[in-house]
Design an enzyme around this catalytic site. Structure first.
Site, PDB file in Angstrom:
ATOM      1  N   HIS A   1      11.406  35.433   6.729  1.00 57.11           N
ATOM      2  CA  HIS A   1      10.545  36.619   6.761  1.00 57.11           C
ATOM      3  C   HIS A   1      11.404  37.851   6.956  1.00 57.11           C
ATOM      4  O   HIS A   1      12.036  38.014   8.000  1.00 57.11           O
ATOM      5  CB  HIS A   1       9.529  36.487   7.898  1.00 57.11           C
ATOM      6  CG  HIS A   1       8.576  37.645   8.004  1.00 57.11           C
ATOM      7  ND1 HIS A   1       7.557  37.668   8.931  1.00 57.11           N
ATOM      8  CD2 HIS A   1       8.469  38.823   7.326  1.00 57.11           C
ATOM      9  CE1 HIS A   1       6.880  38.791   8.804  1.00 57.11           C
ATOM     10  NE2 HIS A   1       7.430  39.518   7.842  1.00 57.11           N
TER      11      HIS A   1
ATOM     12  N   HIS B   1      21.467  43.331  -4.351  1.00 55.65           N
ATOM     13  CA  HIS B   1      21.911  42.382  -5.365  1.00 55.65           C
ATOM     14  C   HIS B   1      22.536  41.119  -4.753  1.00 55.65           C
ATOM     15  O   HIS B   1      23.229  41.162  -3.734  1.00 55.65           O
ATOM     16  CB  HIS B   1      22.918  43.038  -6.313  1.00 55.65           C
ATOM     17  CG  HIS B   1      24.183  43.457  -5.620  1.00 55.65           C
ATOM     18  ND1 HIS B   1      25.267  42.616  -5.452  1.00 55.65           N
ATOM     19  CD2 HIS B   1      24.535  44.631  -5.042  1.00 55.65           C
ATOM     20  CE1 HIS B   1      26.226  43.237  -4.810  1.00 55.65           C
ATOM     21  NE2 HIS B   1      25.813  44.473  -4.543  1.00 55.65           N
TER      22      HIS B   1
END
Length: 211
Positions: free
Chosen positions: A147, A138
């Protein structure tokens, strides 16, 4: 005119193979690759139609969707921005097995690969990769062109800067911050803050300047 779900892909290497299959799983039809490889050669049945210099012509012919399948973060982002300037739509591709929270915000040209999980209120910048089985908890922020490699994990409220490479199996403790263009090595554990333009390896990950 091209079909609504026809897609040109930049790249013809290993990452392009992954993106071709991801695109198909997400309901797109890859019809051409832009790469210096010989015109007419194929990757998973998709032909090379020229290098990325042919992109303006393809757009004029009515092909309006493209995706950049290059592993190098800075190059993927730079070419993606150029294609968007031409006018191409840069779809985000999400594998059907991935889980993406409805409160997450995803930019353009992002690859979300099989079994990845993106939780509540996450923000992901354009042209990022959330690779196979990566977990983004979250309130994390992932910068443009970053990446997250396979099976990497970010705890809640972690920030990855632009073009960060977060290696295979790497872990970031909640509230950690990783500066732009830093590389976190495979299996590294980030605790706290890592400056930009570093290489960080180990448990905990120790930064050193990139060569």
């Amino acid at each position: 005119m091209s079909g609504n779900f026809d897609l040109h892909i930049v790249g013809a290497g290993g990452h392009a193979k992954v993106i071709i299959e991801l695109a198909r799983a997400a309901g797109w039809n890859p019809i051409g690759l832009l790469d210096p490889a010989p015109v007419g050669s194929t990757v998973l049945g998709v032909p090379v139609v020229g290098d990325d210099s042919v992109a303006p012509q393809l757009f004029e012919e009515g092909h309006t969707a493209a995706f950049v399948a290059l592993g190098r973060n800075d190059l993927r982002r730079r070419i993606g921005l150029r294609l968007r300037t031409i006018g191409f739509r840069m779809p985000t591709l999400v594998h059907p097995s991935a889980v993406v929270s409805p409160s997450a915000t995803l930019g353009d040209g992002i690859a979300v690969l099989p079994q990845a999980v993106i939780h509540s209120c996450v923000q992901i910048g354009d042209f990022a990769i959330v690779n196979t089985a990566a977990v983004v908890e979250h309130d994390c922020v992932i910068g443009a062109g970053a990446h997250m490699a396979p099976r990497s994990v970010m705890g809640g409220n972690v920030t990855l800067g632009e073009e960060v490479f977060f290696g295979i199996g790497a872990v970031a403790r909640p509230l950690s911050v990783i500066g732009a263009r830093t590389i976190v090595g495979a299996g590294g554990v980030v605790v706290g803050e890592i400056p930009g333009d570093m290489v960080a390896i180990g448990v905990p990950a120790r930064p050193r300047a990139r060569q």
